[in-house]
Design a protein around this motif. Structure first.
Motif, PDB file in Angstrom:
ATOM      1  N   PHE A  51      55.596 -31.832 -39.748  1.00 26.41           N
ATOM      2  CA  PHE A  51      56.039 -33.217 -39.824  1.00 26.41           C
ATOM      3  C   PHE A  51      56.560 -33.729 -38.476  1.00 26.41           C
ATOM      4  CE2 PHE A  51      55.780 -32.475 -44.349  1.00 26.41           C
ATOM      5  CZ  PHE A  51      55.369 -33.717 -44.827  1.00 26.41           C
ATOM      6  N   LEU A  52      57.198 -32.864 -37.678  1.00 32.45           N
ATOM      7  CA  LEU A  52      57.616 -33.296 -36.344  1.00 32.45           C
ATOM      8  C   LEU A  52      56.389 -33.573 -35.479  1.00 32.45           C
ATOM      9  CD1 LEU A  52      59.864 -33.822 -34.286  1.00 32.45           C
ATOM     10  CD2 LEU A  52      59.736 -31.406 -33.640  1.00 32.45           C
ATOM     11  N   THR A  53      55.412 -32.676 -35.543  1.00 33.33           N
ATOM     12  CA  THR A  53      54.171 -32.894 -34.791  1.00 33.33           C
ATOM     13  C   THR A  53      53.485 -34.165 -35.244  1.00 33.33           C
ATOM     14  OG1 THR A  53      53.880 -30.491 -34.559  1.00 33.33           O
ATOM     15  CG2 THR A  53      51.948 -31.886 -34.162  1.00 33.33           C
ATOM     16  N   LEU A  54      53.421 -34.375 -36.568  1.00 35.93           N
ATOM     17  CA  LEU A  54      52.789 -35.577 -37.114  1.00 35.93           C
ATOM     18  C   LEU A  54      53.501 -36.831 -36.640  1.00 35.93           C
ATOM     19  CD1 LEU A  54      50.601 -36.652 -39.036  1.00 35.93           C
ATOM     20  CD2 LEU A  54      52.284 -36.495 -40.894  1.00 35.93           C
ATOM     21  N   SER A  55      54.828 -36.794 -36.609  1.00 34.20           N
ATOM     22  CA  SER A  55      55.596 -37.948 -36.160  1.00 34.20           C
ATOM     23  C   SER A  55      55.293 -38.274 -34.700  1.00 34.20           C
ATOM     24  CB  SER A  55      57.098 -37.667 -36.328  1.00 34.20           C
ATOM     25  OG  SER A  55      57.874 -38.703 -35.750  1.00 34.20           O
ATOM     26  N   PHE A  56      55.340 -37.275 -33.841  1.00 31.07           N
ATOM     27  CA  PHE A  56      55.078 -37.491 -32.420  1.00 31.07           C
ATOM     28  C   PHE A  56      53.644 -37.966 -32.181  1.00 31.07           C
ATOM     29  CE2 PHE A  56      58.485 -34.969 -29.912  1.00 31.07           C
ATOM     30  CZ  PHE A  56      59.485 -35.630 -30.610  1.00 31.07           C
ATOM     31  N   VAL A  57      52.697 -37.366 -32.897  1.00 40.46           N
ATOM     32  CA  VAL A  57      51.289 -37.734 -32.714  1.00 40.46           C
ATOM     33  C   VAL A  57      51.051 -39.170 -33.157  1.00 40.46           C
ATOM     34  CG1 VAL A  57      48.942 -37.309 -33.535  1.00 40.46           C
ATOM     35  CG2 VAL A  57      50.380 -35.389 -32.825  1.00 40.46           C
ATOM     36  N   LEU A  58      51.605 -39.557 -34.293  1.00 39.89           N
ATOM     37  CA  LEU A  58      51.404 -40.920 -34.785  1.00 39.89           C
ATOM     38  C   LEU A  58      52.035 -41.951 -33.854  1.00 39.89           C
ATOM     39  CD1 LEU A  58      52.020 -40.434 -38.628  1.00 39.89           C
ATOM     40  CD2 LEU A  58      49.842 -40.910 -37.482  1.00 39.89           C
ATOM     41  N   ILE A  59      53.238 -41.669 -33.371  1.00 40.08           N
ATOM     42  CA  ILE A  59      53.893 -42.599 -32.437  1.00 40.08           C
ATOM     43  C   ILE A  59      53.067 -42.734 -31.164  1.00 40.08           C
ATOM     44  CG2 ILE A  59      55.918 -42.926 -30.967  1.00 40.08           C
ATOM     45  CD1 ILE A  59      57.590 -41.602 -33.172  1.00 40.08           C
ATOM     46  N   THR A  60      52.580 -41.600 -30.663  1.00 33.73           N
ATOM     47  CA  THR A  60      51.791 -41.616 -29.433  1.00 33.73           C
ATOM     48  C   THR A  60      50.457 -42.328 -29.632  1.00 33.73           C
ATOM     49  OG1 THR A  60      52.782 -39.518 -28.729  1.00 33.73           O
ATOM     50  CG2 THR A  60      50.720 -40.171 -27.662  1.00 33.73           C
ATOM     51  N   VAL A  61      49.746 -41.997 -30.695  1.00 34.75           N
ATOM     52  CA  VAL A  61      48.443 -42.605 -30.957  1.00 34.75           C
ATOM     53  C   VAL A  61      48.583 -44.112 -31.172  1.00 34.75           C
ATOM     54  CG1 VAL A  61      46.556 -42.740 -32.634  1.00 34.75           C
ATOM     55  CG2 VAL A  61      47.374 -40.511 -31.851  1.00 34.75           C
TER      56      VAL A  61
END
Length: 527
Positions: A51-61
């Motif tokens: 979920f941390l990875t998903l959060s960072f990836v979504l914000i970045t994308v």
């Protein structure tokens, strides 16, 4: 090419609505941010790494897609696209909401980290526990509120740095310095200190130079350095060399921009995430006067507090060092007196009216040193416990000003509030830049069309156009050399240059270019 792209007026047309792609990108980014909000609300995610990875990836994308749609496929160059009409960048409702939200975040971060899930005894909860896996990977321990902040800070500089690079892609200087602040933030400000902790070494950020590194001379920090052996001594030595050797040399050659616009994390966040708010800086004469009084007062406060902190440390370790209380206090007074005399004799013209600020500041520091000598002892400084004074020092400079005010007020007062009014490092570098730096912004007044772009987008509140119209070099101590004034100039009037000190400032510029008010200018011209 649309009319919006051709328009060069700040108030020509209302800004275009978000495109479908931009709306989709915003939704993607907000979903990533919502995961962090859920963590703050104590939602216990079963797989924190995922979920941390998903959060960072979504914000970045989301940010990357938004920036691509906004700038790619359109001609390079900075466009005045109705920033004063947008609620977020024109001090509208959303600007105030964002400012209040950022301010509340900093208040919780600094003084109420338990609301973020920090637990003194036992495992973390909330959003801090979400960062535990990343913290264990880098520094070998559970996350703290500072690790969470450092991670989000670094992410913000990277994603908004990408947006900044796209926006200013036609300007090589802007692209290079953005890559520079990304590098220093990730490597020097985030990874190196965390890895040092994993190796059981003192926490040390090489890019954070005194007085920004305000606890460098605190007793507990010096004890950490000395107990860490050779590595700790090297860290302490590097901190001292940074102050007395590296900083003056680089400022002499390149001005304060080498730090404020190329290295500093505060400047990095201001330039990237804060770029949409740069036009909000107050250019009024009143703001100028307040800036000079406040920034000089902060510098005096930091100097006095540093002397008091070192004095307290020597008192707690009397007999262990050749540097005694008396030697340190009177040595500091002698050094500052020598420095003041040399500046007044050889650099009086460069200071002009600002000499009075220097004289007042010097007097306050010397009186404070005398007061420390006669009204301190038994662990107290000016009748206050030494540890309490150090806590106040960290609270005022490291928390209240640099965090709560410095970043929280971006959407209201512009992106360089901290750098302009509160940063003691900016004050020291500005003094050096004013006195002996080779850096200046040269102007070609004959080419100036008085469009005002340079003044509008100066984040430090300098009326650049006034200098350009008079054909004067800009050598203001507050200038951080970001180069945006030159980048937005449609006529190439402004150039950032490093040249010899000779001719850097002429007699007329001493009179007219050194922060005088309009009345003085009129009187001088009348005579």
């Amino acid at each position: 090419m649309s009319k919006i792209e051709r328009n060069m007026s700040l108030a020509g047309q209302t800004p275009a609505a978000l495109s479908g792609t931009q709306k989709l990108a915003s939704a993607i980014g907000l979903i990533g941010l919502f995961i962090l909000v859920l963590a703050v609300a104590n939602v216990n995610f079963p797989n924190k790494v995922l979920f941390l990875t998903l959060s960072f990836v979504l914000i970045t994308v989301g940010t990357v897609i938004f920036a691509n749609d906004l700038y790619r496929g359109k001609h390079a160059g900075i466009k005045n696209d109705g920033v004063w009409f947008k609620s977020m960048t024109g001090r509208g409702l959303w600007a105030w909401v964002t400012g209040i939200a950022l301010t509340l975040f900093y208040i919780v971060l600094y003084w109420f980290p338990e609301f973020l899930g920090l637990t003194a005894d036992g495992p973390n909860t909330g959003v801090i526990s979400l960062f535990d896996p990343l913290s264990y990977l880098i520094n070998g321990g559970p996350a703290s509120q500072w690790f969470v902040y450092g991670s989000l800070y670094t992410l913000a500089i990277f994603i908004f740095g990408y947006k900044f690079i796209l926006k200013y892609r036609n300007n090589r200087y802007e692209v290079l310095r953005t890559f520079s602040v990304m590098f220093f933030q990730l490597g020097f400000a985030f990874l190196i200190p965390e890895i040092l902790m994993r190796l059981n070494q003192p926490y040390f950020n090489p890019a954070n130079i005194w007085p920004l590194n305000y606890d460098l001379f605190a007793g507990y920090k010096i004890n950490e350095f000395l107990s860490a052996g050779n590595i700790g001594v090297i860290m302490l030595a590097f901190g001292l060399i940074s102050i007395f050797v590296i900083t003056p040399i680089l400022t002499y050659k390149y001005g304060k921009r080498w730090y404020c616009s190329w290295v500093c994390g505060c400047g990095g966040l201001a330039e990237t995430a804060g770029d949409p708010y740069r036009h909000l800086s107050d250019k009024s004469l009143f703001a100028w006067k307040v800036e000079r009084w406040v920034i000089h007062s902060v510098l005096v406060f930091v100097t006095v507090m540093t002397i008091a902190v070192v004095y307290s440390f020597l008192g707690e370790n009397a007999g262990e060092f050749w540097l005694t209380w008396d030697i340190f206090l009177w040595g500091s007074a002698g050094f500052l007196t020598l420095l003041f005399v040399v500046i007044m004799i050889f650099k009086r013209n460069e200071l002009a009216k600002d000499a009075k600020y220097g004289a007042i500041g010097y007097l306050v520091i010397i009186l404070s040193i005398i007061g420390i000598n006669y009204f301190s002892g038994n662990g107290n400084i000016f009748f206050f416990p030494g540890y309490q004074l150090r806590e106040w020092y960290g609270f005022l400079i490291g928390a209240a000003f640099s965090g709560v005010i410095g970043v929280g007020f971006y959407p209201i007062f512009g992106n360089r509030v901290w750098c302009r009014f509160g940063c003691p490092m900016a004050a020291i570098l500005g003094m050096q830049q004013r006195l002996f730096s080779k850096f200046r912004i040269t102007t070609n007044g004959g080419q100036c069309i008085s469009c005002g772009n340079c003044s509008t987008y100066c984040e430090m509140g300098i009326d650049v156009r006034a200098y350009a119209q008079k054909g004067e070099n800009i050598v203001r101590s507050s200038c951080v050399g970001c180069g945006i004034c030159s980048a937005v100039c449609p006529r190439g009037v402004l150039k950032l240059e490093n040249d010899s000190l000779k001719g850097r400032i002429n007699s007329e510029e001493v009179l007219l270019g050194n922060d005088v008010d309009l009345l003085d200018l009129i009187n001088q011209k009348a005579r």
